[in-house]
Design an enzyme around this catalytic site. Sequence first.
Site, PDB file in Angstrom:
ATOM      1  N   ASP A 125       5.459  -1.246   1.902  1.00 43.55           N
ATOM      2  CA  ASP A 125       6.208  -2.466   2.003  1.00 43.55           C
ATOM      3  C   ASP A 125       6.211  -2.729   4.081  1.00 43.55           C
ATOM      4  OD1 ASP A 125       6.983  -2.762  -0.328  1.00 43.55           O
ATOM      5  OD2 ASP A 125       9.162  -2.236  -0.092  1.00 43.55           O
ATOM      6  N   HIS A 145       5.820   2.959   3.156  1.00 42.25           N
ATOM      7  CA  HIS A 145       5.949   2.007   4.344  1.00 42.25           C
ATOM      8  C   HIS A 145       4.760   2.091   5.110  1.00 42.25           C
ATOM      9  CE1 HIS A 145      10.106   2.297   2.772  1.00 42.25           C
ATOM     10  NE2 HIS A 145      10.070   1.096   3.049  1.00 42.25           N
TER      11      HIS A 145
END
Length: 772
Positions: free
Chosen positions: A88, A240
């Site tokens: 992400d 991430h």
Amino acid sequence: MERAAGRAAALQRPRVILALLLLLALTSVMLLDGYLRAEVGGDERVRTGAGSGDVPDDVLEGGPILSFPGGEAQNGSAPDRTIVLTFDDGPDPTWTPQVLKVLEEHDVPGTFFLVGSMVSRYPGIVRNLVDQGNEVGIHTFTHVDLSYQSDARITREIEQTQLALAGAAGITTTLFRAPYSSETDAIDNYSWPVYQKLGEQGYTSVFVDTDSDDWKRPGVSKIIKWATPEDGEGAVVLFHDAGGDRAQTVKALGTYIERMKAKGYTFTTVSGAQQAADGRAAGTSAASGTDGADTADTADGTDDAGTGQADGERADTGAPAGAPPGGRDGQGGGAGSAGSALQAAHREATGTTLYEGKALVAAVAVAEWTVPGLATGLGVVGVAVLARFGMMLVLARRHHRKRNKRRFSWGPPVTRPVSVIVPAYNEKECIANTLGSLARSTHPIEIIVVDDGSTDGTAEIAESLGLPNVRVVRQENAGKPAALNNGVRHAGHDIVVMMDGDTVFEPDTVRHLVQPFADPEVGAVAGNAKVGNRRTVIGAWQHIEYVMGFNLDRRMYDLLRCMPTIPGAIGAFRREAVLEAGGMSEDTLAEDTDITIALHRAGWRVVYQEHARAWTEAPGSLKQLWSQRYRWSYGTMQALWKHRGSLTDKGPSGRFGRVGMPLVVLFQIVTPVFAPLIDVFTVYAMVFVDFRASLLAWLAVLAVQLVCAAYAFRLDRERYRHLLMMPLQQLAYRQMMYLVLIHSCVTALTGGRLRWQKLKRTGEVGTPAGAN
């Protein structure tokens, strides 16, 4: 003449528009840059949770891949011993390439949920990511929580990210992950309508089974532990690749992949997991020792998870019928197969979507280069402006102390008569006050009124006053320089004082003004021009400007011996110096600046006499003020260009070129031209960066200017009450002066011509005492 002035003004309108468009373009670039950095409240979750009574239980308890085939919610999961690596908040120029390198080294794919603003800023990374065989999804454009956003905002966040993907990699996608989302059991009544809305548009919303919590930076071992599913279950795992320091993520990722492979896990993308699950549901068996994703029997050329097309224009470029999901070294990868089922969520961007996307990426590229460059340049300008304030304070103080010493003297007192030249064109409102003030002079003078073809009876009024030592010289209208030259020719004395027809002298003004001529090196003297009509807001603003800007500047330039301008309202010259320089030139609209520079180049010294005060009528409307300052700015540029040869002058006569010319160009042209952008950047920083810090910085600069203005008022013995107008002056008046200068620069650069324009006078400036 009025018609000619009107035509001249009409010719300037396109240049005004061009100047405003230039400023608007730069402002738009900064606004775009700020929006791209998602710093307008976009990086905060706007809610803390809500009930989930409206969400079906099957959804809350289902798998992390939520689609809406036929309008009905359907959950999907990764097959057993299958990992879907998702990342992400990217792309990030530092961490995303490192993540991609780890994936490539271990021959596994990933699904990256990208923030649109970051995509538009780093399109090359997105192209590399897609070319490597990874899959992409939407993570909104500004990383905003969509739960409380309007339908228009939700649509904008999605469409802008699609455009960014189209411009960066030539694709769009049907995958979506909401910022701040987690497992499906966290869906609540506020977020559920968002997923339904996007599902109806063909998007698949992706949640997680396992969260590595790598954003907490807990250490490599904990990241691996928290990302590992239990009991051989398949999982969509969250990492991430942006949003902070991801060094632990990069270090943990390679070890995690190796450990999971050792446990018999394979890796695929969201689309690969969907198709594997669909194939298994169809009763297709998987080959022994291969990834569960390889069990897919067929990909029918559409999005089997029911995601559909995100856009009616986008062609489905999913896996062709009969193509297996494939794998990289049997791991369900397929990173090198751009058309494989692992990228079934991708759609080829075509038509307007493609071109609008490329335009967006191009605009962002311009902003990415322009804004930092401007910031650096404006930082230099800001330092220069503050340095100027410091230099003005120091030099003005030295000038004042030097000139006001009891023992200071220019030489023997100058007592011989002088000639005062008053050029006048339609000055019926002011001429009586002007001549009346001269009649009270304590120094012997002759007054020469040069009537420049007035049509309102100015000459007749001057003659009817019956004042002694007044001569009226009539000429056809030829302009102020010609009138001044005519007055010089008729002057009977070796010192000539030049003033405007709307200006009022104090009784001692001429006496103070001519005393520096006791020094034989002095060729001209600048007086202290003051605004007489200062009771209005516009007049008060100009009063501050005259006292702070003009007179502090003149003290500084006097001490540096490079005075650039003797004001037209009050100046004195040696007659021989004026004639030697060829008189007042008509080559420029700033004849006062032109003659001053010419005198410097001829070797004469030009000084400032602060005690010689003249009260002038400043423009009373914004329109007239713009016209006057436009002429001043443009005329100054003409004079500087005309005397550009002074840069190479040698000896004492070259001092103006070595010192004055650079200072005038820097402080009167370059820094004011860029100064509006400093204000725009201040607003930009208040909105997009740090409101409090930016406001404090602006107030600090205002405080510095206020200190300079207060000191200037002290030197000129002015009342401080007018300084109460200074904050408003900085917000309004100063911006107008900047726009005037920009307008003048555009006119000069485009080769435009400007005619002299007569300002309307009221005659309200009477005795000096009344002006206070």
